[in-house]
Design a protein around this motif. Structure first.
Motif: not given
Ligand code: MTE
Length: 327
Positions: A205, A171-175, A119, A256-257
């Motif tokens: 994280t 991107k902000p969705e990347a966790k 991402m 993301a996951d």
């Protein structure tokens, strides 16, 4: 520590000229040793690049994170002897003993491309020697606490993992940040054992990856990282058990996951995802209350987060009294 300022020409002074390099290639090919020559050329290029890496070190020490641990008898705990730290290693790709230096020396660490994927705006690859030109190298003395209850105090050289995030612009969705080691069963014979989930994988994280302690080491004891310690680049997260500090990284992926990490996939009850050092949560097979310095064999009381609580506590609010700190 002595600080060596790098001059622009330092980087180039040891490079074999292109003409000499190509001549060697032609001569060897004409002798009918094409296969041998390409191997030799790789080794020559590897040696040249590694000589150039030598000129980057030592680098200026950042003393902010040097924890002076009191030793009951002899005062302050000292740096672990360099020989010990570079000859007592965990590197399962090269075997299950601590004595893997010789087998790890087969790994060719130049060229070494690191891929940035997932991402981010645009996926890309970069060679380690170009990456080190984009960042500020510094030295940090960190304690490394292995889940096996031994520890060492080591001067690593490298750069903040935050720099990787700045370069990649996730991107902000990347966790999560997923890091992987190479997969090359020809050089790393243990990777032929397919019951292990190769390649070695570790995950942080994004918040942990941005923490100021998270460090990418490219050197140790004022020299480039030797193969057995994870050349040409490895992670160091000193508040977590050593198995999180993945060696010889070839990729940074933003997702993301959360995928499973190497040891978590093998034995989740023994090696958790968080793996934060916690003297109160024993390993199912041994106590984690104390750790033995591999240099001196002295025992120390293990501290929560390996003594780095002030820098990382905020990451685990609400988890303090739970074994979640570990699993
Ligand atoms: N990274 C890879 N790729 N393979 C490994 O086997 N072992 C881990 C970690 N990183 C390991 C790895 C473990 S268990 C520890 S304790 C540290 O590396 C050891 O680092 P050192 O050999 O530099 O002391």
């Amino acid at each position: 520590m002595f600080i060596k300022k790098n001059k622009e020409w330092d980087i180039y002074k040891n490079i074999t000229s292109e003409k000499t390099f190509l001549n060697r290639r032609t001569i060897l090919k004409n002798m009918g040793f094409a296969a041998i020559s390409s191997n030799l050329i790789m080794q020559t290029a590897n040696a040249v690049s590694i000589q150039n890496r030598d000129s980057l070190y030592p680098v200026e020490e950042n003393t902010k994170y040097f924890i002076q641990e009191k030793d009951i008898k002899d005062g302050i705990r000292k740096l672990t002897d360099e020989y010990k730290a570079t000859n007592y290693n965990n590197y399962y790709e090269f075997g299950t003993t601590k004595n893997i230096k010789r087998s790890a020396s087969k790994l060719v660490t130049s060229p070494w491309t690191i891929s940035f994927t997932g991402m981010i705006d645009k996926e890309f690859g970069i060679d380690i020697d170009d990456l080190t030109k984009k960042v500020e190298l510094e030295e940090r003395v960190y304690k490394l606490r292995c889940v096996e209850a031994w520890s060492m105090v080591v001067p690593w050289s490298g750069f903040s993992l935050k720099d990787i995030i700045k370069i990649a612009q996730p991107k902000p969705e990347a966790k999560y940040l997923v890091m992987k080691t190479f997969f090359d069963p020809d050089k790393a014979r243990s990777q032929r054992q397919d019951w292990y989930p190769w390649p070695y994988t570790e995950v942080l994280t994004i918040e942990e990856a941005k923490n100021e302690l998270s460090f990418i080491a490219t050197g140790v004891y004022g020299k480039p990282l030797p193969n057995q310690n994870g050349s040409p680049l490895r992670l160091i997260v000193p508040w977590k058990y050593g198995f999180k500090s993945i060696k010889s990284i070839v990729s940074f992926e933003f997702v993301a996951d959360r995928p499973k990490s190497f040891w978590e996939a093998i034995q989740p009850k023994e090696y958790g995802f968080w793996a934060n050092v916690n003297p109160k949560v024993d390993h199912p097979r041994w106590s984690q209350a104390r750790d033995k310095d591999i240099g001196t064999n002295k025992m120390y009381d293990t501290k929560i987060y390996n003594g780095y609580k002030q820098w990382v506590n905020y990451l685990y609010k609400g988890m303090e009294n739970s074994s979640n700190l570990y699993r």
